[in-house]
Design a protein around this motif. Sequence first.
Motif, short mmCIF file in Angstrom:
data_model
loop_
_atom_site.label_atom_id
_atom_site.label_comp_id
_atom_site.label_asym_id
_atom_site.label_seq_id
_atom_site.Cartn_x
_atom_site.Cartn_y
_atom_site.Cartn_z
N ARG A 58 0.81 -1.22 0.00
CA ARG A 58 0.00 0.00 0.00
C ARG A 58 0.84 1.26 0.00
NH1 ARG A 58 -5.40 -1.14 2.55
NH2 ARG A 58 -5.35 1.02 3.21
N SER A 59 2.13 1.11 -0.13
CA SER A 59 3.02 2.27 -0.04
C SER A 59 4.12 2.18 -1.08
CB SER A 59 3.62 2.35 1.38
OG SER A 59 4.42 1.22 1.63
N VAL A 60 4.93 3.21 -1.13
CA VAL A 60 6.07 3.24 -2.04
C VAL A 60 7.22 3.94 -1.31
CG1 VAL A 60 5.27 5.38 -3.15
CG2 VAL A 60 6.88 3.89 -4.35
N SER A 61 8.43 3.40 -1.45
CA SER A 61 9.61 3.99 -0.83
C SER A 61 10.52 4.56 -1.91
CB SER A 61 10.39 2.95 -0.02
OG SER A 61 9.61 2.49 1.06
N LEU A 62 11.07 5.71 -1.64
CA LEU A 62 12.02 6.36 -2.54
C LEU A 62 13.36 6.33 -1.83
CD1 LEU A 62 9.30 8.85 -2.96
CD2 LEU A 62 10.20 7.63 -4.93
N ARG A 63 14.34 5.68 -2.44
CA ARG A 63 15.62 5.44 -1.80
C ARG A 63 16.77 5.98 -2.66
NH1 ARG A 63 14.03 2.67 2.29
NH2 ARG A 63 12.55 0.97 2.21
N PHE A 79 7.39 14.70 -3.87
CA PHE A 79 6.89 13.35 -4.11
C PHE A 79 5.43 13.26 -3.68
CE2 PHE A 79 11.36 13.44 -3.07
CZ PHE A 79 11.93 12.77 -4.14
N PHE A 80 4.54 12.98 -4.63
CA PHE A 80 3.11 12.87 -4.37
C PHE A 80 2.68 11.43 -4.62
CE2 PHE A 80 4.03 17.03 -6.06
CZ PHE A 80 3.23 17.92 -5.36
N GLY A 81 2.08 10.78 -3.63
CA GLY A 81 1.49 9.46 -3.85
C GLY A 81 0.00 9.65 -4.01
N PHE A 82 -0.62 9.03 -5.02
CA PHE A 82 -2.02 9.35 -5.24
C PHE A 82 -2.84 8.26 -5.88
CE2 PHE A 82 0.08 10.60 -9.12
CZ PHE A 82 -0.82 10.32 -10.12
N GLY A 83 -4.01 8.47 -5.92
CA GLY A 83 -5.32 8.28 -6.46
C GLY A 83 -6.03 9.46 -5.85
N ASP A 108 15.79 8.66 2.95
CA ASP A 108 14.78 7.94 2.18
C ASP A 108 13.39 8.45 2.56
OD1 ASP A 108 16.83 6.42 1.11
OD2 ASP A 108 16.43 4.68 2.37
N ILE A 109 12.46 8.38 1.62
CA ILE A 109 11.09 8.85 1.84
C ILE A 109 10.14 7.70 1.56
CG2 ILE A 109 9.28 10.36 0.90
CD1 ILE A 109 11.50 12.41 0.34
N THR A 110 9.15 7.50 2.43
CA THR A 110 8.09 6.52 2.18
C THR A 110 6.76 7.25 2.11
OG1 THR A 110 9.28 4.72 3.27
CG2 THR A 110 6.89 4.47 3.06
N LEU A 111 6.03 7.03 1.02
CA LEU A 111 4.67 7.54 0.88
C LEU A 111 3.74 6.39 1.23
CD1 LEU A 111 5.12 9.36 -2.55
CD2 LEU A 111 5.20 10.37 -0.26
N ASP A 112 2.85 6.60 2.19
CA ASP A 112 2.06 5.51 2.75
C ASP A 112 0.58 5.72 2.50
OD1 ASP A 112 1.06 3.41 4.21
OD2 ASP A 112 2.11 3.93 6.05
N GLY A 113 -0.06 4.78 1.83
CA GLY A 113 -1.49 4.85 1.58
C GLY A 113 -2.31 4.80 2.84
N ASP A 114 -1.79 4.19 3.89
CA ASP A 114 -2.53 4.09 5.15
C ASP A 114 -2.59 5.39 5.92
OD1 ASP A 114 -3.26 1.42 4.91
OD2 ASP A 114 -1.35 0.73 5.72
N ALA A 118 -7.95 8.31 2.59
CA ALA A 118 -8.63 7.21 1.89
C ALA A 118 -8.23 5.84 2.42
CB ALA A 118 -8.33 7.29 0.40
N GLY A 119 -7.02 5.69 2.95
CA GLY A 119 -6.56 4.40 3.42
C GLY A 119 -6.51 3.36 2.32
N VAL A 120 -5.98 3.76 1.16
CA VAL A 120 -5.90 2.86 0.01
C VAL A 120 -4.46 2.76 -0.48
CG1 VAL A 120 -8.24 3.36 -0.74
CG2 VAL A 120 -6.37 4.71 -1.63
N ALA A 121 -4.22 1.82 -1.36
CA ALA A 121 -2.88 1.64 -1.90
C ALA A 121 -2.50 2.80 -2.82
CB ALA A 121 -2.80 0.33 -2.67
N ILE A 122 -1.23 3.16 -2.77
CA ILE A 122 -0.68 4.15 -3.69
C ILE A 122 -0.26 3.41 -4.96
CG2 ILE A 122 1.24 5.72 -4.13
CD1 ILE A 122 1.15 6.43 -1.15
N ASN A 123 -0.85 3.78 -6.08
CA ASN A 123 -0.54 3.12 -7.34
C ASN A 123 0.23 4.01 -8.31
OD1 ASN A 123 -1.73 0.53 -6.85
ND2 ASN A 123 -3.71 1.54 -6.95
N TYR A 124 0.24 5.30 -8.06
CA TYR A 124 0.94 6.26 -8.91
C TYR A 124 1.68 7.25 -8.02
CZ TYR A 124 -2.34 4.58 -12.40
OH TYR A 124 -3.07 3.79 -13.23
N ILE A 125 2.81 7.73 -8.50
CA ILE A 125 3.48 8.82 -7.81
C ILE A 125 3.91 9.86 -8.85
CG2 ILE A 125 4.30 7.59 -5.78
CD1 ILE A 125 6.99 7.24 -7.12
N ASP A 126 3.79 11.12 -8.45
CA ASP A 126 4.34 12.22 -9.23
C ASP A 126 5.61 12.65 -8.54
OD1 ASP A 126 2.29 12.27 -11.06
OD2 ASP A 126 1.27 14.00 -10.19
N ILE A 127 6.67 12.78 -9.30
CA ILE A 127 7.95 13.24 -8.75
C ILE A 127 8.29 14.55 -9.45
CG2 ILE A 127 10.40 12.72 -8.48
CD1 ILE A 127 9.64 9.75 -8.43
#
Length: 146
Positions: A58-63, A79-83, A108-114, A118-127
């Motif tokens: 449900r998240s994405v990490s940028l390392r 860094f934007f994690g979205f729907g 490092d940065i983690t974008l977390d859907g939780d 919305a509490g949903v998975a991040i499927n797209y990110i804008d950098i």
Amino acid sequence: MRRNVIGLCLAIAVGTLPAVVVATPAQATDYTFSVSYHHAASGALAVRVRGDIEWHNRSVSLRNIRLWVRAGECGRGGFFGFGGVIDYRTTAERCAGSANTEFSNITDITLDGDTGTAGVAINYIDITAIDETHGGAYELDTYSRN
């Protein structure tokens, strides 16, 4: 003992042993990213942010984030994690002195859907590569889980 081994083999073959598979976190393919902002008038590179993307359930990490900034200028990565926007983070603003500088000591940065509403998975990110010296002008690229 022999009957337990046969039962275990049958459970694996039939797929009735999901706990073994589910125990490891699902991860999509990892990617690298590189986003650059160039001055509108001269075309010269002003800011570049690059690094690695690691997708989780449900998240994405940028390392290994690196931020290149032109001499005499300041910039940051966004860094934007979205729907819709679910989570948003930026690097600290970094300013280059009299020489072009690549900053590699970025956390490092983690974008977390939780953590979003919305509490949903991040499927797209804008950098974004943001040029703070020129009013926050930026270049944006989108990366998706698939």
